[in-house]
Design an enzyme around this catalytic site. Structure first.
Site, PDB file in Angstrom:
ATOM      1  N   GLY A  69      31.597 -65.497 -57.107  1.00 36.58           N
ATOM      2  CA  GLY A  69      31.370 -65.009 -58.459  1.00 36.58           C
ATOM      3  C   GLY A  69      32.351 -63.942 -58.903  1.00 36.58           C
ATOM      4  O   GLY A  69      32.754 -63.894 -60.068  1.00 36.58           O
ATOM      5  N   ASN A 149      21.328 -58.155 -61.878  1.00 33.49           N
ATOM      6  CA  ASN A 149      21.082 -58.280 -60.438  1.00 33.49           C
ATOM      7  C   ASN A 149      20.231 -57.159 -59.866  1.00 33.49           C
ATOM      8  O   ASN A 149      19.729 -57.282 -58.743  1.00 33.49           O
ATOM      9  CB  ASN A 149      22.417 -58.343 -59.689  1.00 33.49           C
ATOM     10  CG  ASN A 149      23.320 -57.165 -60.006  1.00 33.49           C
ATOM     11  OD1 ASN A 149      23.548 -56.843 -61.168  1.00 33.49           O
ATOM     12  ND2 ASN A 149      23.849 -56.519 -58.979  1.00 33.49           N
ATOM     13  N   GLN A 179      23.154 -64.524 -60.939  1.00 32.01           N
ATOM     14  CA  GLN A 179      21.720 -64.379 -60.666  1.00 32.01           C
ATOM     15  C   GLN A 179      20.869 -65.309 -61.523  1.00 32.01           C
ATOM     16  O   GLN A 179      19.651 -65.321 -61.400  1.00 32.01           O
ATOM     17  CB  GLN A 179      21.288 -62.928 -60.897  1.00 32.01           C
ATOM     18  CG  GLN A 179      21.880 -61.930 -59.932  1.00 32.01           C
ATOM     19  CD  GLN A 179      21.404 -62.101 -58.499  1.00 32.01           C
ATOM     20  OE1 GLN A 179      20.366 -62.713 -58.240  1.00 32.01           O
ATOM     21  NE2 GLN A 179      22.160 -61.563 -57.561  1.00 32.01           N
ATOM     22  N   SER A 199      27.852 -68.263 -58.124  1.00 33.14           N
ATOM     23  CA  SER A 199      28.169 -68.026 -56.712  1.00 33.14           C
ATOM     24  C   SER A 199      27.241 -68.833 -55.819  1.00 33.14           C
ATOM     25  O   SER A 199      26.040 -68.955 -56.097  1.00 33.14           O
ATOM     26  CB  SER A 199      28.023 -66.535 -56.402  1.00 33.14           C
ATOM     27  OG  SER A 199      28.346 -66.259 -55.062  1.00 33.14           O
ATOM     28  N   GLY A 200      27.800 -69.357 -54.731  1.00 34.44           N
ATOM     29  CA  GLY A 200      27.033 -70.214 -53.841  1.00 34.44           C
ATOM     30  C   GLY A 200      26.049 -69.498 -52.943  1.00 34.44           C
ATOM     31  O   GLY A 200      24.954 -70.004 -52.669  1.00 34.44           O
ATOM     32  N   HIS A 201      26.405 -68.309 -52.467  1.00 35.38           N
ATOM     33  CA  HIS A 201      25.533 -67.682 -51.465  1.00 35.38           C
ATOM     34  C   HIS A 201      24.272 -67.072 -52.065  1.00 35.38           C
ATOM     35  O   HIS A 201      23.414 -66.582 -51.335  1.00 35.38           O
ATOM     36  CB  HIS A 201      26.310 -66.643 -50.644  1.00 35.38           C
ATOM     37  CG  HIS A 201      26.622 -65.368 -51.348  1.00 35.38           C
ATOM     38  ND1 HIS A 201      25.939 -64.197 -51.105  1.00 35.38           N
ATOM     39  CD2 HIS A 201      27.554 -65.070 -52.273  1.00 35.38           C
ATOM     40  CE1 HIS A 201      26.451 -63.233 -51.856  1.00 35.38           C
ATOM     41  NE2 HIS A 201      27.434 -63.743 -52.571  1.00 35.38           N
ATOM     42  N   THR A 237      44.306 -74.276 -50.680  1.00 35.82           N
ATOM     43  CA  THR A 237      43.620 -75.434 -50.098  1.00 35.82           C
ATOM     44  C   THR A 237      42.121 -75.290 -50.264  1.00 35.82           C
ATOM     45  O   THR A 237      41.541 -74.251 -49.959  1.00 35.82           O
ATOM     46  CB  THR A 237      43.961 -75.559 -48.597  1.00 35.82           C
ATOM     47  OG1 THR A 237      45.369 -75.684 -48.454  1.00 35.82           O
ATOM     48  CG2 THR A 237      43.274 -76.771 -47.990  1.00 35.82           C
ATOM     49  N   CYS A 320      27.004 -54.420 -53.813  1.00 32.75           N
ATOM     50  CA  CYS A 320      28.406 -54.091 -54.072  1.00 32.75           C
ATOM     51  C   CYS A 320      28.619 -52.623 -54.431  1.00 32.75           C
ATOM     52  O   CYS A 320      29.740 -52.192 -54.647  1.00 32.75           O
ATOM     53  CB  CYS A 320      28.950 -54.972 -55.192  1.00 32.75           C
ATOM     54  SG  CYS A 320      28.924 -56.726 -54.778  1.00 32.75           S
TER      55      CYS A 320
END
Length: 372
Positions: A69, A149, A179, A199-201, A237, A320
């Protein structure tokens, strides 16, 4: 273990783990390689993009994979501003954004752009009126987060976009939906924004993967240059294990979305209803998975330490902003005692009533212990 820090990161689901493992063992080729293993990886990448795009409600061609993100926010804000600089240099964002938006905004300010920071109300929300009042003829970019968040406050992004368009302002609109994905139902096509970060996590995939959705017709310049991957928009990649994990998490999350939302909302209400007398809820907590709880006169770190001793894991604000007073709660104008005594409880679809009960019991014990 009672893990209640899901706004910081979630435990990867089994489907995501299996997908990542398969990408590292069976389908480990480089999607750019011109041999069978490369073609296999390229096919898997196309399928993954379709699955993630389906969860976003966007066209696969509008989706670009990033490292997460924060990168997506940086890309949207910096390149979005540069795209409109021929018309002006005024940007609108808020004081309660994630640092992935605030830091790029500060960078642009140092480059001569003018930033208007909207203030939240006492609930932590940003009003549509405050946004429209800040619009100017030279406004080129707007960035407002979907779900905060730290407080769980939800902003009405669709209404904001509609109001901006009605005003005639042609500014690009970006929203940080990190979120919001699988917490506040939306579809990119109907939301109306020009760019959306995720964001994936945060949704039971793995760390190191996310994306930016960019509406067709917006020629956003790359932030990362090199080999020309992601249709020339994001070089490097492709992180196939992480991308496959993201696709698996999106596919699974889409199937169980309604029951997951109901489960998290019910547990959140159990937490709120069972809070000890000295604890208060901070902010709107509109989202089903976040509630900020404060104990005046007691320090956040003390609460976290006591809870951890009982196997209960929560956090103090954003992961963060470790060690710093919350800029979100400060912007809301809260009493410093509330800010310094706040902890964030964040749920996931795997959270249980036992987790909620363990938190409430440990919190009550912590308050009694620390108050002495």
């Amino acid at each position: 273990m009672h893990y209640l820090d899901n706004a910081a990161t979630t435990k990867p689901c089994e489907a995501a783990i299996n997908a990542a493992t398969a990408a590292m063992t069976d389908c480990f080729g480089n999607p750019s390689s011109v041999h069978d293993l490369g073609f296999m990886a390229e096919t898997a990448l196309k399928t993954a993009r379709k699955e993630v795009a389906a969860a976003m409600g966007c066209d696969p061609s509008e989706l670009y994979f990033t490292s997460g993100g924060t990168e997506a926010d940086n890309w949207a804000v910096i390149r979005g501003a540069e795209l409109g600089r021929h018309r002006g240099k005024h940007i609108i964002t808020t004081t309660v954004e994630h640092h992935g938006v605030l830091e790029p905004a500060a960078y642009l300010e140092s480059q001569g752009y003018e930033i208007t920071y909207l203030e939240p109300d006492e609930t932590g929300r940003i009003s549509v009126d405050s946004l429209t009042s800040a619009l100017r003829p030279d406004t080129i970019l707007i960035s407002v987060m979907m779900v905060n968040n730290e407080t769980g406050a939800v902003n009405d992004i669709a209404a904001m976009v509609k109001a901006v368009k009605a005003s005639g302002c042609p500014a690009l609109f970006h929203t940080d939906a990190v979120q919001g994905l699988f917490k506040v139902p939306f579809k990119f096509k109907t939301l109306g924004v020009d760019m959306l970060s995720f964001s994936g996590h945060k949704i039971h995939a793995v760390k190191g993967i996310g994306g930016l959705v960019v509406k067709k017709g917006i020629n956003l310049k790359p932030l990362i240059l090199g080999g020309g991957q992601e249709s020339g928009k994001r070089s490097g990649t492709e992180a196939m294990p992480a991308i496959m994990a993201l696709a698996a998490a999106c596919k699974e999350g889409s199937k169980t979305l309604r029951q997951d939302l109901d489960s998290m909302a019910r547990l959140k209400e159990l937490v709120i209803a069972g809070l000890p007398e000295k604890a208060v809820v901070v902010g709107a907590h509109d989202a089903p998975h976040v509630v900020n709880v404060a104990v005046p006169g007691v320090r956040s770190q003390g609460l976290i330490n006591c809870l951890q001793e009982k196997g209960v894991y929560v956090s103090a604000g954003s992961a963060c902003s470790k060690g710093k007073r919350s800029h979100v709660l400060t912007a809301m104008g809260l009493n410093p005692q509330l800010i310094d005594g706040s902890v964030r409880v964040s749920l996931s679809k795997y959270s249980t009533e036992d987790d909620a009960a363990a938190f409430l019991s440990a919190l009550d014990e912590a308050i009694n212990r620390l108050s002495k």
